[in-house]
Structures are given as C-alpha cells and as structure tokens.
Design an enzyme around this catalytic site. Structure first.
Site, PDB file in Angstrom:
ATOM      1  N   ASP A   1      46.805   5.601 -20.295  1.00  0.00           N
ATOM      2  CA  ASP A   1      45.595   5.368 -20.256  1.00  0.00           C
ATOM      3  C   ASP A   1      45.314   4.257 -19.158  1.00  0.00           C
ATOM      4  O   ASP A   1      45.477   2.993 -19.327  1.00  0.00           O
ATOM      5  CB  ASP A   1      45.162   4.630 -21.525  1.00  0.00           C
ATOM      6  CG  ASP A   1      43.616   4.584 -21.851  1.00  0.00           C
ATOM      7  OD1 ASP A   1      42.825   4.430 -20.817  1.00  0.00           O
ATOM      8  OD2 ASP A   1      43.168   4.172 -22.948  1.00  0.00           O
TER       9      ASP A   1
ATOM     10  N   ASP B   1      38.667   6.274 -15.871  1.00  0.00           N
ATOM     11  CA  ASP B   1      39.298   6.621 -17.105  1.00  0.00           C
ATOM     12  C   ASP B   1      40.229   7.727 -17.457  1.00  0.00           C
ATOM     13  O   ASP B   1      39.544   8.528 -18.042  1.00  0.00           O
ATOM     14  CB  ASP B   1      38.282   6.170 -18.185  1.00  0.00           C
ATOM     15  CG  ASP B   1      38.836   5.820 -19.621  1.00  0.00           C
ATOM     16  OD1 ASP B   1      39.938   5.888 -19.883  1.00  0.00           O
ATOM     17  OD2 ASP B   1      37.975   5.614 -20.401  1.00  0.00           O
TER      18      ASP B   1
END
Length: 385
Positions: A91, A275
C-alpha cells in the site's frame, strides 16, 4: 437497461526483484454479493482518509489509515523462522505493517492467517515495556503490539523488521476482506519506526532506492511489484517524472481535470495521492458530482450512479493533467460490471468524499505504470503495456 457508474506499475535494473501480485475481490464486492454493503455503509460511513485528533493517549502509538473497502491486489510475504506466509496489501498510501496474531481470538480472525511468535526463533520484542499500537480505519480499529522478526519479500530477507502484531480487531466485517495484513510503502510515519522498504535500502538489499507497480487490467495474474529498479518492458514511451509534493504519502500536484478539453475540476490545481491500496478514484464531493452530471449519470442505490447503457460507448475520457501531461481515463476503465446487478448494471470507480485531495487508485494505475523514487522524491508515470 441501466449501467452503474462509479469513477471510484514497475521497473527495475539487472538486480530487479519481482513480487507477483494477485487481484482478489475487494471487501466492497464481497459485501455487495452477500447483501451486506448497505449495512456496512450505514455503520461505517465511507472515509478513505481518517485523521485523528491531537488529544491522544501518549502511551499508545497512533496511526491514521483509511477505509479498506476497496483493497484488491495482494502479494505473498513470509515472517519468522521458519517462515509463516501471509497475503498482504502493498500500500503506497500507508507506512504501517501489520498482520494478525494467534492472540486475536475474535471469530473473524480465524478466517485469516495468524502469526505465531512462539513458532519463530528470530522473533523479538523491542527492549522495555510492551509497546501497544492502535491503527484507526474508517471501519474500526486494529490493536496490537510492536514486534520484530525476519521478513522475506521475494528473494529479499529483511532482518529485524518492526511490525504490528494484532491481538484485537474491531469490526466483524473484516471477515469479508481477502487479505491477511497490510505492508505500507509510504514515507516513514511520525512514530519513528522504519518501514520495510527503508530497511531494504538501508541493509543494502536493493540496488536503487525506488520501487514500481504494474497492475494488470485483465485476468487474475500478471500484476507485479518491482523493488530496486525499473523494467522498461512494462511500459511504452518514456517515464514522465513529477516531484512529490508532500513526503508522507506519494502525493503530487494535479494541474487540472478535463473532459473534452474543458476543465471540469481542480481548476486552480490541487493535490492527488497515488494509492495502490485502493481500487477506485476518490474526489471531492462537488467535483465528482459535476462529473456525474456531465456524463448524465443518475443517483441510485448505495450512493452509486447509473447511466443508460446505450450511451456508454459515447462517454468521454476523464483526463487527469499531472506535470503538464495528459493522463486520460476512458469509460471502459471507469465503468465496470457489478456481478450482483447481472446484465443490468455496471460498477465503476469514481467516488465522493469530503477531502480536497484526490486519490488515484487502481482505475488510474492499471492504465499507467508507476515508479516511486525515494532517492529523488519523485513519481514516474508512463502508459502501461
């Protein structure tokens, strides 16, 4: 017939380390298919970024994380000696690293792999008293303790890596999450802990201080995290570089957003976060509503928008302008089929939230190979092959 709309990478050198990624169903998709999405959204209003107040217990390490409804790409890592395997989200919008532990006895913890420190000869606790950690999500909390052990990613062996060993997870809906834990690739957090990627560099395990993502648009396999270099065969043209605007997330300046050559959002420039931990594109409420109006989408259930399917082939590209370069996102990317709707609907990935910062997730990153250069604090983008 109606279609449902929601506007909701990587290269290395000769020492390139490739970590295969697999696309799994997002928690949102699982909840939708089980008829529980409405209940979830009512209990946990959508919040991709949750910032905590300053009035916190100083004895606990706090980290603010966003909702994990839409996390969909996972890779395998191991922790401990002998190795224990976990499916984690890599992430770029978080710096934290956590996995469940055998001390988490809540029923839904049993659905996920749990780390057993007693089975690892290299497990260590930091000196001094136990250090409790609380990770706050839009959908609940994950609580645990800070620990250290050997972590393997591909062929890389990260010695004495700090991570959070969860012993309590607030939110039964996590039963529907098809990942065990999360490994953050953002800049180091405020707690002073060293993230995995920083340790890989400091221990001399990678040749270049950067990593990259290639996220496939079709099939279950083929996506890749690359550590320590760039493999130029995964993109076309040249990488276009843009400086990191804020060294916390991989945040850049977004010049504007256009449709058919007209600016429809971010008129005076704004901020955007790349992201890899989200399947959607998130934008400010007013701007996303404006885009829905432009493509004549109508409000439907669960705060989604539908559009006549006969018009979808004529929908315009939504163009994100970054560093003076146009990055178009075509309708085939921001409209997707939703299984529970069958042949009558599609689910895309443009969603509203209250922040002024845009979040560019999978819908954008499947189109553009992305490189995250810590040495020069910049991001590189090029059309993915």
């Amino acid at each position: 017939m109606k279609w449902l709309v929601v506007l909701g990478l990587v290269a290395l050198s000769e020492c390139l380390v490739r970590v295969p990624l697999i696309k799994v169903k997002s928690m949102r998709e699982n909840l939708q298919e089980n008829g529980m999405l409405k209940e979830y959204l009512e209990k946990y209003p959508y919040s991709p970024a949750k910032f905590l107040s300053k009035n916190q217990n100083k004895k606990v390490t706090y980290e603010s994380l966003r909702n994990y409804l839409d996390l969909v790409y996972v890779g395998l890592i191991t922790i401990g000696t002998p190795p224990q395997t976990f499916k984690v989200i890599f992430d770029t919008a978080a710096a934290d690293f956590w996995v469940p532990s055998v001390f988490c006895n809540i029923s839904f913890c049993y659905k996920h792999r749990r780390f057993n420190p007693q089975s690892s000869s290299t497990f260590r606790l930091p000196p001094g008293p136990l250090r409790p950690v609380e990770l706050n999500y839009g959908s609940g909390k994950i609580m645990g303790i800070l620990a250290n052990d050997t972590v393997k990613i591909g062929d890389l062996e990260d010695i004495n890596q700090a991570f959070v060993l969860s012993n309590q997870e607030d939110g039964a809906f996590r039963f529907f999450a098809e990942f065990d834990g999360l490994l953050g690739l953002a800049y180091p957090g405020q707690d002073g802990g060293t993230p995995v990627f920083d340790n890989l560099w400091e221990q001399g395990l990678i040749s270049e201080n950067l990593f990259a993502f290639y996220l496939t648009s079709g099939g279950m396999r083929g996506s890749m995290l690359m550590l320590g270099g760039v493999d130029h065969s995964y993109y076309s043209g040249e990488l276009r570089w843009v400086p990191v605007a804020k060294r916390r997330y991989w945040q850049v300046v977004l010049d504007s957003i256009t449709v058919n050559g007209t600016i429809i959002a971010c008129h005076d420039g704004c901020q955007a976060i790349l992201d890899t931990g989200s399947s959607v594109v998130n934008g400010p409420n007013k701007d996303v509503l404006n885009i829905h109006n432009i493509i004549h989408a109508q409000h439907s259930f669960n705060d989604k928008y539908v559009i006549d399917c006969n018009t979808t082939t004529h929908l315009p590209d939504i163009v994100f302008v970054i560093g003076g370069i146009n990055y178009p996102v075509p309708a085939r990317s921001y409209i997707r089929k939703l299984r529970s709707i069958g042949e009558q609907g599609r689910l895309g990935g443009l969603e509203e939230f209250s922040s002024k910062t845009w979040i560019l997730g999978e819908i954008f990153l499947r189109l553009y190979f992305s490189v995250y250069d810590r040495a020069n604090n910049r991001v590189g983008l090029a059309p993915a092959i």
